[in-house]
Write a protein that holds these residues in place. Structure first.
Motif, mmCIF file in Angstrom:
data_model
loop_
_atom_site.group_PDB
_atom_site.id
_atom_site.type_symbol
_atom_site.label_atom_id
_atom_site.label_comp_id
_atom_site.label_asym_id
_atom_site.label_seq_id
_atom_site.Cartn_x
_atom_site.Cartn_y
_atom_site.Cartn_z
ATOM 1 N N GLY A 195 1.107 -1.181 -0.059
ATOM 2 C CA GLY A 195 -0.055 -0.288 0.293
ATOM 3 C C GLY A 195 0.582 1.247 -0.642
ATOM 4 N N PRO A 196 0.333 2.041 -0.389
ATOM 5 C CA PRO A 196 0.910 3.769 0.233
ATOM 6 C C PRO A 196 1.033 3.286 1.372
ATOM 7 N N VAL A 197 2.858 4.699 1.558
ATOM 8 C CA VAL A 197 3.398 4.920 2.503
ATOM 9 C C VAL A 197 3.374 6.253 3.322
ATOM 10 N N TYR A 198 3.225 6.652 4.144
ATOM 11 C CA TYR A 198 2.596 7.643 5.283
ATOM 12 C C TYR A 198 4.291 8.041 5.525
ATOM 13 N N VAL A 199 5.036 9.282 5.271
ATOM 14 C CA VAL A 199 6.219 9.609 5.473
ATOM 15 C C VAL A 199 6.116 10.593 7.253
ATOM 16 N N VAL A 200 7.001 10.780 7.709
ATOM 17 C CA VAL A 200 7.462 11.395 8.260
ATOM 18 C C VAL A 200 9.159 11.616 9.150
ATOM 19 N N LYS A 201 8.798 11.994 9.717
ATOM 20 C CA LYS A 201 10.487 12.474 9.985
ATOM 21 C C LYS A 201 10.801 11.679 11.743
ATOM 22 N N ASP A 202 12.170 12.545 11.794
ATOM 23 C CA ASP A 202 12.607 12.280 13.021
ATOM 24 C C ASP A 202 12.273 12.853 14.600
ATOM 25 N N ASN A 203 11.920 11.482 15.590
ATOM 26 C CA ASN A 203 11.203 12.687 17.471
ATOM 27 C C ASN A 203 9.975 12.950 16.998
ATOM 28 N N ILE A 204 9.122 12.005 16.405
ATOM 29 C CA ILE A 204 7.726 11.887 16.339
ATOM 30 C C ILE A 204 7.430 11.120 17.685
ATOM 31 N N ASP A 205 7.018 11.910 18.376
ATOM 32 C CA ASP A 205 6.298 11.236 19.932
ATOM 33 C C ASP A 205 5.398 11.033 20.253
ATOM 34 N N THR A 206 4.315 10.342 20.891
ATOM 35 C CA THR A 206 3.163 10.176 21.637
ATOM 36 C C THR A 206 2.618 11.012 21.037
ATOM 37 N N GLN A 257 -13.115 10.365 8.157
ATOM 38 C CA GLN A 257 -12.956 9.292 7.970
ATOM 39 C C GLN A 257 -12.302 8.294 9.844
ATOM 40 N N MET A 258 -12.303 7.230 9.524
ATOM 41 C CA MET A 258 -12.191 7.060 10.709
ATOM 42 C C MET A 258 -10.710 5.496 10.356
ATOM 43 N N ASP A 259 -10.669 5.249 8.992
ATOM 44 C CA ASP A 259 -9.399 4.615 8.858
ATOM 45 C C ASP A 259 -8.360 5.484 8.107
ATOM 46 N N THR A 260 -6.839 5.493 7.978
ATOM 47 C CA THR A 260 -6.390 5.430 6.810
ATOM 48 C C THR A 260 -6.822 4.944 5.588
ATOM 49 N N LYS A 261 -5.526 5.713 4.978
ATOM 50 C CA LYS A 261 -4.975 5.256 3.450
ATOM 51 C C LYS A 261 -3.454 4.437 3.344
ATOM 52 N N TYR A 262 -3.366 4.583 4.762
ATOM 53 C CA TYR A 262 -1.430 4.407 4.317
ATOM 54 C C TYR A 262 -1.638 3.321 5.539
ATOM 55 N N PRO A 263 -1.366 1.817 4.709
ATOM 56 C CA PRO A 263 -1.343 0.915 6.026
ATOM 57 C C PRO A 263 0.644 0.826 6.598
ATOM 58 N N ILE A 264 1.084 1.707 5.910
ATOM 59 C CA ILE A 264 2.341 1.903 6.716
ATOM 60 C C ILE A 264 2.895 2.700 6.270
ATOM 61 N N VAL A 265 3.417 3.008 7.822
ATOM 62 C CA VAL A 265 4.430 4.493 8.262
ATOM 63 C C VAL A 265 6.163 4.437 7.671
ATOM 64 N N ILE A 266 6.285 5.462 7.116
ATOM 65 C CA ILE A 266 8.235 5.435 7.425
ATOM 66 C C ILE A 266 8.600 6.236 8.067
ATOM 67 N N GLY A 267 9.002 6.457 9.332
ATOM 68 C CA GLY A 267 9.621 7.608 10.423
ATOM 69 C C GLY A 267 11.212 7.001 10.023
ATOM 70 N N THR A 269 5.399 10.348 1.318
ATOM 71 C CA THR A 269 3.808 9.556 1.385
ATOM 72 C C THR A 269 3.743 9.874 0.332
ATOM 73 N N GLY A 270 2.578 8.490 -0.140
ATOM 74 C CA GLY A 270 1.641 8.323 -1.350
ATOM 75 C C GLY A 270 2.825 7.436 -2.195
ATOM 76 N N ASP A 271 3.975 6.678 -1.728
ATOM 77 C CA ASP A 271 4.877 5.767 -2.530
ATOM 78 C C ASP A 271 4.214 4.462 -2.348
ATOM 79 N N VAL A 272 4.029 3.635 -3.181
ATOM 80 C CA VAL A 272 3.239 2.077 -3.254
ATOM 81 C C VAL A 272 4.761 1.572 -2.918
ATOM 82 N N VAL A 273 3.572 1.067 -2.309
ATOM 83 C CA VAL A 273 5.750 0.236 -1.509
ATOM 84 C C VAL A 273 5.097 -1.658 -0.764
ATOM 85 N N THR A 274 5.590 -2.906 -0.812
ATOM 86 C CA THR A 274 4.955 -4.425 -0.418
ATOM 87 C C THR A 274 6.050 -4.529 0.782
ATOM 88 N N VAL A 275 5.391 -4.539 1.864
ATOM 89 C CA VAL A 275 6.727 -5.289 3.139
ATOM 90 C C VAL A 275 6.947 -6.551 3.325
#
Length: 185
Positions: free
Chosen positions: A7-18, A62-72, A131-137
């Motif tokens: 699926g498409p990825v959602y990309v974030v950078k460093d130190n994403i806190d809770t 919306q209740m769900d994301t379209k990004y099943p994979i997050v890249i941090g 964000t939006g790149d499609v990958v397979t993990v």
């Protein structure tokens, strides 16, 4: 459990806190109540600054994301020890978080709850992907393949954490393996 996610990825950078993953005002939602679990997912990553992340992880209404994979980047999930963070992401239908490194408590909460597969990457993927790149993990092969380029990146293995997450978390793993009694119906 599934061994491969696409699926498409959602990309974030460093130190994403809770607090960015699930702001404190939503911690009164109880994940064991189905309606509240779902609602918790709608707020996943809503604490990210709009200026840096104009595209929302879960779109408004919306209740769900379209990004099943997050890249941090480095130190994903730092901050408080709230288990609501991986639960919110899982409730939003995220399956995998791949980061350069994780805060230990976030990683442990992913394993304990069975909500997400937290995978360390060998390359700084948050600078390579957008964000939006499609990958397979592929969890069994510990790889991430970018569909547009065909490039394959090596990931670190989850090792003994994978069967615990596969089982649905620590308590389900212990029940399935006879370590604690099964819950009565």
């Amino acid at each position: 459990m599934e061994a491969e996610f696409t699926g498409p990825v959602y990309v974030v950078k460093d130190n994403i806190d809770t607090d960015q993953i699930i702001p404190a005002q939503y911690l009164n939602l109880i994940p064991t109540i189905p309606d509240e679990y779902e609602k918790l997912g709608s707020y996943a990553l809503c604490g990210l600054p709009d200026a840096q992340y104009p595209k929302r992880f879960v779109e408004d209404g919306q209740m769900d994301t379209k990004y099943p994979i997050v890249i941090g980047g480095r130190n994903f999930g730092c901050g408080s020890s709230r288990e609501h963070a991986p639960i919110a992401m899982g409730a939003a239908d995220c399956k995998v978080v791949i980061a350069e490194s994780f805060a230990r408590i976030f990683f442990r909460n992913c394993v304990a709850t069975g909500e997400l597969y937290p995978i360390d990457c060998c390359d700084r993927l948050c600078d390579i992907l957008k964000t939006g790149d499609v990958v397979t993990v592929n969890l069994d092969q510990s790889t991430l393949k970018v569909h547009a380029t065909g490039k394959v990146y090596k990931l670190k293995s989850l090792g003994e954490a994978k069967p615990v997450i596969d089982a649905g978390g620590l308590f389900d793993f212990a029940r399935k393996n006879g370590m604690i009694p099964a819950q009565s119906a």
